[in-house]
Design a protein around this motif. Structure first.
Motif, PDB file in Angstrom:
ATOM      1  N   SER A  75      23.190  85.875  16.701  1.00  9.92           N
ATOM      2  CA  SER A  75      23.467  84.442  16.776  1.00  9.92           C
ATOM      3  C   SER A  75      23.712  83.931  15.363  1.00  9.92           C
ATOM      4  CB  SER A  75      22.291  83.692  17.400  1.00  9.92           C
ATOM      5  OG  SER A  75      22.082  84.104  18.743  1.00  9.92           O
ATOM      6  N   TYR A  76      24.632  82.963  15.218  1.00  6.96           N
ATOM      7  CA  TYR A  76      24.966  82.491  13.872  1.00  6.96           C
ATOM      8  C   TYR A  76      25.654  81.136  13.953  1.00  6.96           C
ATOM      9  CZ  TYR A  76      29.553  84.315  15.238  1.00  6.96           C
ATOM     10  OH  TYR A  76      30.726  84.560  15.922  1.00  6.96           O
ATOM     11  N   TYR A  77      25.690  80.465  12.809  1.00  4.76           N
ATOM     12  CA  TYR A  77      26.467  79.245  12.674  1.00  4.76           C
ATOM     13  C   TYR A  77      26.919  79.119  11.225  1.00  4.76           C
ATOM     14  CZ  TYR A  77      22.356  76.865  10.645  1.00  4.76           C
ATOM     15  OH  TYR A  77      21.294  76.494   9.855  1.00  4.76           O
ATOM     16  N   PHE A  78      27.834  78.183  10.977  1.00 11.16           N
ATOM     17  CA  PHE A  78      28.443  78.030   9.657  1.00 11.16           C
ATOM     18  C   PHE A  78      28.127  76.668   9.062  1.00 11.16           C
ATOM     19  CE2 PHE A  78      30.895  81.562  11.144  1.00 11.16           C
ATOM     20  CZ  PHE A  78      31.359  82.211  10.012  1.00 11.16           C
ATOM     21  N   ARG A 109      37.102  78.367  17.832  1.00 11.90           N
ATOM     22  CA  ARG A 109      36.631  79.724  18.157  1.00 11.90           C
ATOM     23  C   ARG A 109      35.152  79.732  18.561  1.00 11.90           C
ATOM     24  NH1 ARG A 109      34.200  83.912  18.553  1.00 11.90           N
ATOM     25  NH2 ARG A 109      34.747  86.001  17.770  1.00 11.90           N
ATOM     26  N   LEU A 110      34.320  78.936  17.867  1.00 15.73           N
ATOM     27  CA  LEU A 110      32.878  79.011  18.055  1.00 15.73           C
ATOM     28  C   LEU A 110      32.285  77.842  18.825  1.00 15.73           C
ATOM     29  CD1 LEU A 110      31.787  80.172  14.477  1.00 15.73           C
ATOM     30  CD2 LEU A 110      32.273  81.592  16.469  1.00 15.73           C
ATOM     31  N   GLY A 111      32.970  76.695  18.821  1.00 17.83           N
ATOM     32  CA  GLY A 111      32.398  75.471  19.357  1.00 17.83           C
ATOM     33  C   GLY A 111      31.882  74.604  18.229  1.00 17.83           C
ATOM     34  N   LYS A 112      31.990  73.292  18.398  1.00 17.38           N
ATOM     35  CA  LYS A 112      31.670  72.380  17.303  1.00 17.38           C
ATOM     36  C   LYS A 112      30.192  72.382  16.920  1.00 17.38           C
ATOM     37  CE  LYS A 112      31.222  68.269  20.297  1.00 17.38           C
ATOM     38  NZ  LYS A 112      31.746  66.904  20.543  1.00 17.38           N
ATOM     39  N   GLU A 113      29.310  72.811  17.805  1.00 16.47           N
ATOM     40  CA  GLU A 113      27.883  72.850  17.492  1.00 16.47           C
ATOM     41  C   GLU A 113      27.553  73.912  16.462  1.00 16.47           C
ATOM     42  OE1 GLU A 113      29.145  73.168  20.520  1.00 16.47           O
ATOM     43  OE2 GLU A 113      28.717  71.222  21.458  1.00 16.47           O
ATOM     44  N   LYS A 146      36.128  65.510  15.615  1.00 17.30           N
ATOM     45  CA  LYS A 146      35.953  66.089  16.941  1.00 17.30           C
ATOM     46  C   LYS A 146      35.606  67.580  16.887  1.00 17.30           C
ATOM     47  CE  LYS A 146      39.005  62.881  19.407  1.00 17.30           C
ATOM     48  NZ  LYS A 146      40.214  62.746  20.271  1.00 17.30           N
ATOM     49  N   ALA A 147      35.609  68.152  15.681  1.00 14.78           N
ATOM     50  CA  ALA A 147      35.402  69.593  15.539  1.00 14.78           C
ATOM     51  C   ALA A 147      34.013  69.946  15.024  1.00 14.78           C
ATOM     52  CB  ALA A 147      36.460  70.177  14.594  1.00 14.78           C
ATOM     53  N   THR A 148      33.137  68.950  14.874  1.00 12.22           N
ATOM     54  CA  THR A 148      31.791  69.200  14.390  1.00 12.22           C
ATOM     55  C   THR A 148      30.857  68.138  14.949  1.00 12.22           C
ATOM     56  OG1 THR A 148      30.448  69.604  12.401  1.00 12.22           O
ATOM     57  CG2 THR A 148      32.079  67.826  12.283  1.00 12.22           C
ATOM     58  N   THR A 149      29.554  68.356  14.775  1.00 11.10           N
ATOM     59  CA  THR A 149      28.577  67.384  15.273  1.00 11.10           C
ATOM     60  C   THR A 149      27.909  66.618  14.149  1.00 11.10           C
ATOM     61  OG1 THR A 149      26.826  69.062  15.266  1.00 11.10           O
ATOM     62  CG2 THR A 149      28.093  68.788  17.308  1.00 11.10           C
ATOM     63  N   ARG A 150      28.151  66.996  12.898  1.00  8.90           N
ATOM     64  CA  ARG A 150      27.537  66.273  11.794  1.00  8.90           C
ATOM     65  C   ARG A 150      28.225  66.602  10.482  1.00  8.90           C
ATOM     66  NH1 ARG A 150      21.620  69.084  10.684  1.00  8.90           N
ATOM     67  NH2 ARG A 150      22.303  71.240  10.541  1.00  8.90           N
ATOM     68  N   CYS A 151      28.052  65.686   9.530  1.00  4.36           N
ATOM     69  CA  CYS A 151      28.544  65.883   8.172  1.00  4.36           C
ATOM     70  C   CYS A 151      27.362  65.736   7.221  1.00  4.36           C
ATOM     71  CB  CYS A 151      29.630  64.856   7.838  1.00  4.36           C
ATOM     72  SG  CYS A 151      30.249  64.967   6.145  1.00  4.36           S
ATOM     73  N   LYS A 212      15.455  73.725  12.110  1.00  7.62           N
ATOM     74  CA  LYS A 212      14.735  74.408  13.188  1.00  7.62           C
ATOM     75  C   LYS A 212      15.214  73.963  14.563  1.00  7.62           C
ATOM     76  CE  LYS A 212      10.330  73.517  13.534  1.00  7.62           C
ATOM     77  NZ  LYS A 212       8.855  73.572  13.292  1.00  7.62           N
ATOM     78  N   GLU A 213      15.439  72.663  14.733  1.00  8.14           N
ATOM     79  CA  GLU A 213      15.857  72.169  16.043  1.00  8.14           C
ATOM     80  C   GLU A 213      17.290  72.599  16.365  1.00  8.14           C
ATOM     81  OE1 GLU A 213      13.792  70.887  18.160  1.00  8.14           O
ATOM     82  OE2 GLU A 213      12.254  71.135  16.617  1.00  8.14           O
ATOM     83  N   LYS A 214      18.154  72.600  15.372  1.00  9.16           N
ATOM     84  CA  LYS A 214      19.525  73.052  15.589  1.00  9.16           C
ATOM     85  C   LYS A 214      19.533  74.527  15.998  1.00  9.16           C
ATOM     86  CE  LYS A 214      23.968  73.736  13.263  1.00  9.16           C
ATOM     87  NZ  LYS A 214      24.803  72.892  14.135  1.00  9.16           N
ATOM     88  N   ILE A 215      18.768  75.326  15.281  1.00 11.23           N
ATOM     89  CA  ILE A 215      18.717  76.752  15.592  1.00 11.23           C
ATOM     90  C   ILE A 215      18.138  76.982  16.982  1.00 11.23           C
ATOM     91  CG2 ILE A 215      17.611  78.930  14.940  1.00 11.23           C
ATOM     92  CD1 ILE A 215      17.923  77.993  12.004  1.00 11.23           C
ATOM     93  N   HIS A 216      17.122  76.213  17.339  1.00 12.15           N
ATOM     94  CA  HIS A 216      16.552  76.304  18.688  1.00 12.15           C
ATOM     95  C   HIS A 216      17.618  76.049  19.749  1.00 12.15           C
ATOM     96  CE1 HIS A 216      14.029  74.129  21.969  1.00 12.15           C
ATOM     97  NE2 HIS A 216      14.280  75.360  22.326  1.00 12.15           N
ATOM     98  N   SER A 217      18.440  75.026  19.530  1.00 12.63           N
ATOM     99  CA  SER A 217      19.475  74.699  20.513  1.00 12.63           C
ATOM    100  C   SER A 217      20.531  75.793  20.611  1.00 12.63           C
ATOM    101  CB  SER A 217      20.130  73.369  20.149  1.00 12.63           C
ATOM    102  OG  SER A 217      20.913  73.477  18.975  1.00 12.63           O
ATOM    103  N   LEU A 218      20.751  76.525  19.507  1.00 15.24           N
ATOM    104  CA  LEU A 218      21.763  77.581  19.509  1.00 15.24           C
ATOM    105  C   LEU A 218      21.261  78.868  20.148  1.00 15.24           C
ATOM    106  CD1 LEU A 218      23.325  77.196  15.918  1.00 15.24           C
ATOM    107  CD2 LEU A 218      24.270  76.402  18.094  1.00 15.24           C
ATOM    108  N   ILE A 219      20.005  79.226  19.874  1.00 13.18           N
ATOM    109  CA  ILE A 219      19.517  80.523  20.340  1.00 13.18           C
ATOM    110  C   ILE A 219      18.772  80.433  21.669  1.00 13.18           C
ATOM    111  CG2 ILE A 219      19.409  81.360  17.971  1.00 13.18           C
ATOM    112  CD1 ILE A 219      16.393  81.017  18.012  1.00 13.18           C
ATOM    113  N   GLY A 220      18.344  79.218  22.047  1.00 16.52           N
ATOM    114  CA  GLY A 220      17.729  79.045  23.358  1.00 16.52           C
ATOM    115  C   GLY A 220      16.238  79.261  23.411  1.00 16.52           C
TER     116      GLY A 220
END
Length: 282
Positions: A75-78, A109-113, A146-151, A212-220
């Motif tokens: 699992s990963y994000y950028f 490719r990955l989704g805006k989250e 529209k391509a991300t959830t935060r700046c 921590k909360e973002k990672i929780h939402s990504l990995i489940g």
């Protein structure tokens, strides 16, 4: 375990083949940044890694390898930085327009989250004025909102040999007010990175890049993670293991804290072997 790849250097842009080789090998050797004779062996199996946080100004070289990372079960994000600076400050970074195109491709490719936009660090010069930043930020928001959830934003910190001064509090507030107004216009939440100043009255909250909360939402599932004691007091990130090395990035950003000189980084990069368990050297 969270892997940070990396606050110390741009692994996706400069060392993607090495990174994939390390995942396939299941381990990486990381020198202590304060004593390179001390080496840590970090296990990189999907069983031990909960998530990978990529930090980059140019993820394009890593994109062809993402399907491999997916198949291996990571699992990963950028965290992708796109600023409004030109070559006088960011010498070897793709221009803003190219970076935005890559950001949109990555988000599709990955989704805006899984793709956060970093508009930082913010600094002021005669050329890069408050009005300049606001004009460019609005243009970028129009394309990216529209391509991300935060700046994520931050303001330049002064450190030894830094060519830039820290901004005055009134300039920070003035710039932040304009950024917040634009963010609201496009429905894009803004967060600060490792900033002492409270901008919540403007709608800009303190943020955490390794959240921590973002990672929780990504990995489940939830992780029992503490605040990263190795970061600045104002940093809200949870603990992670960074597998990069300082003085190995050749992006040439004049404000960079992780590279003491471009020529030295180029010499170190010549010692890079994609097959080595170390980023630099054998």
């Amino acid at each position: 375990m969270i892997i940070s790849a990396s606050r110390r250097t741009d692994i996706p842009a400069l060392y993607p083949e090495w990174f994939i080789n390390r995942l396939k090998a299941g381990e990486v050797l990381v020198p202590n940044p304060y004593n390179r004779k001390k080496i840590s062996r970090i296990q990189l199996s999907p069983d031990t890694i909960d998530c990978i946080a990529f930090w980059t100004k140019n993820p394009e070289p890593l994109i062809p390898y993402l399907s491999t990372i997916d198949k291996m079960g990571y699992s990963y994000y950028f965290q992708m930085t796109i600023t409004d600076y030109e070559e006088d400050i960011e010498e070897n970074v793709p221009c803003t327009e190219e970076s935005m195109a890559t950001f949109l491709l990555l988000s599709e490719r990955l989704g805006k989250e899984r793709v956060d936009w970093r508009f930082d660090p913010l600094l002021l010069t005669e050329k890069y004025s408050i009005s300049y930043h606001l004009e460019r930020f609005e243009m970028m928001c129009e394309w990216l909102h529209k391509a991300t959830t935060r700046c994520i934003i931050s303001f330049i910190d002064s450190y030894k040999d830094s060519p830039y001064l820290e901004m005055e509090p009134e300039d920070i507030v003035g710039l932040a007010e304009g950024l917040a107004r634009i963010g609201r216009k496009y429905g894009l939440p803004l967060y600060t990175c490792a900033e002492r100043i409270d901008l919540s009255r403007l709608g800009i909250q303190h943020g955490a890049c390794i959240d921590k909360e973002k990672i929780h939402s990504l990995i489940g599932y939830k992780l029992d993670l503490k605040k990263d004691a190795g970061q600045r007091r104002e940093c809200g990130c949870v603990e992670s293991i960074d597998i990069g090395m300082y003085d190995t990035c050749i992006n040439g950003c004049k404000y960079c804290y992780a590279t003491s000189g471009l020529e030295g980084a180029r010499r170190r990069m010549q010692q890079h072997n994609p097959l080595s368990p170390l980023l630099i050297g054998q």
